[in-house]
Design a protein around this motif. Structure first.
Motif, short mmCIF file in Angstrom:
data_model
loop_
_atom_site.label_atom_id
_atom_site.label_comp_id
_atom_site.label_asym_id
_atom_site.label_seq_id
_atom_site.Cartn_x
_atom_site.Cartn_y
_atom_site.Cartn_z
N LEU A 147 0.83 -1.21 0.00
CA LEU A 147 0.00 0.00 0.00
C LEU A 147 0.86 1.25 0.00
O LEU A 147 0.56 2.23 -0.69
CB LEU A 147 -0.93 0.00 1.22
CG LEU A 147 -1.97 -1.13 1.28
CD1 LEU A 147 -2.75 -1.05 2.59
CD2 LEU A 147 -2.92 -1.07 0.09
N ASP A 148 1.96 1.21 0.74
CA ASP A 148 2.88 2.35 0.75
C ASP A 148 3.47 2.59 -0.63
O ASP A 148 3.62 3.75 -1.06
CB ASP A 148 4.01 2.11 1.76
CG ASP A 148 3.52 2.07 3.20
OD1 ASP A 148 2.42 2.60 3.47
OD2 ASP A 148 4.23 1.49 4.05
N ALA A 149 3.81 1.50 -1.34
CA ALA A 149 4.36 1.64 -2.69
C ALA A 149 3.33 2.24 -3.64
O ALA A 149 3.66 3.07 -4.49
CB ALA A 149 4.83 0.28 -3.20
N LEU A 150 2.06 1.84 -3.50
CA LEU A 150 1.02 2.41 -4.35
C LEU A 150 0.82 3.89 -4.05
O LEU A 150 0.53 4.68 -4.96
CB LEU A 150 -0.30 1.67 -4.13
CG LEU A 150 -0.42 0.26 -4.71
CD1 LEU A 150 -1.75 -0.35 -4.30
CD2 LEU A 150 -0.30 0.29 -6.22
N ALA A 151 0.97 4.28 -2.80
CA ALA A 151 0.79 5.68 -2.42
C ALA A 151 1.84 6.57 -3.05
O ALA A 151 1.61 7.78 -3.22
CB ALA A 151 0.83 5.82 -0.89
N GLU A 152 2.98 5.99 -3.44
CA GLU A 152 4.08 6.77 -4.00
C GLU A 152 4.23 6.57 -5.51
O GLU A 152 5.04 7.25 -6.15
CB GLU A 152 5.39 6.39 -3.32
CG GLU A 152 5.40 6.68 -1.82
CD GLU A 152 6.66 6.17 -1.13
OE1 GLU A 152 7.50 5.58 -1.84
OE2 GLU A 152 6.79 6.36 0.08
N ALA A 153 3.46 5.65 -6.10
CA ALA A 153 3.63 5.33 -7.51
C ALA A 153 3.25 6.51 -8.39
O ALA A 153 2.19 7.12 -8.21
CB ALA A 153 2.78 4.12 -7.87
N ASP A 154 4.13 6.86 -9.33
CA ASP A 154 3.91 7.97 -10.25
C ASP A 154 3.22 7.43 -11.50
O ASP A 154 3.87 6.93 -12.42
CB ASP A 154 5.24 8.63 -10.61
CG ASP A 154 5.06 9.84 -11.52
OD1 ASP A 154 3.91 10.30 -11.67
OD2 ASP A 154 6.07 10.32 -12.08
N CYS A 155 1.89 7.50 -11.52
CA CYS A 155 1.13 6.89 -12.62
C CYS A 155 -0.25 7.50 -12.68
O CYS A 155 -0.70 8.15 -11.74
CB CYS A 155 1.02 5.38 -12.42
SG CYS A 155 0.20 4.92 -10.88
#
Length: 309
Positions: free
Chosen positions: A122-130
């Protein structure tokens, strides 16, 4: 064209090979051995990249097999965000028996996740540039049934569009979160959601339209294998038959379907044309044995044989 990120919670190292005849007890010599990075989101990313869509895959990787998966993703030149876990990445096998033409598939359940590990996703999704995220594949042991629902809520708060392709409780909870651009159940998965057998195009269309009418998804694409697919949208359901082809493998057909639709939508094509791309891409995947997935040349050739829905 906006960047598409894919999340694969339960990735695989996909191994495929051929054998003359499958016989118990005996040692069977194989040939045509092939290794590929797999799992729903990774498969989608592979096809998107071939079609020219800017793509990044987010995935979990761990154990002694984790570096092998990382290397296979690099070999496909996919931009990646690796989320480390303690358990070993699973290995799935597809065996083609040449004498019968039948394919045998063996898929482990995957490593058990701890709460810090699935929360790191979830943390990775919160930072994903997309601009769009594809949540695709099964959830591994340890991940809660509402994981995709949490991911969808997080992404909607960021203004990121979401596509969902899963099964069972994870699919149901994700749909209940609502606001999806596209959800792609199979006929069997939709029947499980509806709580009854769905026989015929009309019944499938009605069940899919309920998801659209409640605002849970703008588009619902229901794949029916060699029979084709149904697309539910605000204007009503439509059907497309699959082109007549010789099927060599079923591996990654649904993932290729999703990639075709997402690529077309991201390229500015309208919904029905994107649906044609989905059917062509899913059909292109089954042309090739093993884990090769859909190829652009095959997709464009099949599009010539697929009419308007």
């Amino acid at each position: 064209m906006k960047t598409v990120a894919t999340l694969t919670m339960n990735p695989t190292i996909d191994v495929s090979y051929d054998v003359g005849t499958v016989r118990h007890t005996h040692k069977m010599r194989t040939d045509n051995e092939w290794y590929a990075p797999g799992g729903g989101g990774i498969n989608v990313a592979r096809v998107l990249a071939r079609l020219g869509t800017p793509t990044r895959c987010l995935y979990l990787s761990g154990g002694a097999t984790g570096p092998a998966l990382d290397g296979l993703i690099d070999a496909h030149q996919l931009p990646r965000t690796r989320i480390p876990i303690g358990g070993p990445t699973r290995i799935a096998s597809a065996v083609l028996e040449r004498d019968s033409g039948k394919e045998f598939r063996f898929t482990p359940s995957g490593p058990r996740l701890s709460e810090p590990e699935w929360r790191a996703c979830l943390d990775a999704l919160a930072e994903a540039d997309c601009g769009l995220v594809v949540l695709s594949g099964s959830l591994p042991p340890g991940a809660p049934d509402n994981f995709y629902a949490m991911a969808i809520q997080l992404l909607r708060q960021r203004g990121v569009e979401v596509v969902l392709d899963s099964s069972g409780p994870a699919l149901q909870r994700g749909i209940e979160a609502g606001g999806l651009l596209l959800v792609k159940p199979s006929q069997g998965e939709l029947a499980e959601l509806a709580g009854r057998t769905l026989e015929g195009i009309e019944a499938i269309g009605e069940a899919a339209m309920r998801i659209v009418e409640t605002g849970q998804a703008g588009l619902v694409a229901v794949t029916m294998g060699h029979q084709g697919a149904v697309l539910a949208r605000r204007e009503g359901p439509v059907f497309l038959p699959a082109p007549r082809i010789h099927a060599a493998s079923a591996v990654g057909a649904g993932d290729s379907f999703v990639a075709g639709m997402v690529h077309a939508l991201g390229s500015g094509k309208e919904e029905l044309e994107a649906f044609r791309w989905g059917v062509a891409s899913g059909s292109a995947a089954v042309l090739r044995a093993g884990t090769d997935l859909a190829r652009p040349a095959d997709i464009r050739r099949l599009l010539l044989h697929i009419g308007a829905p």
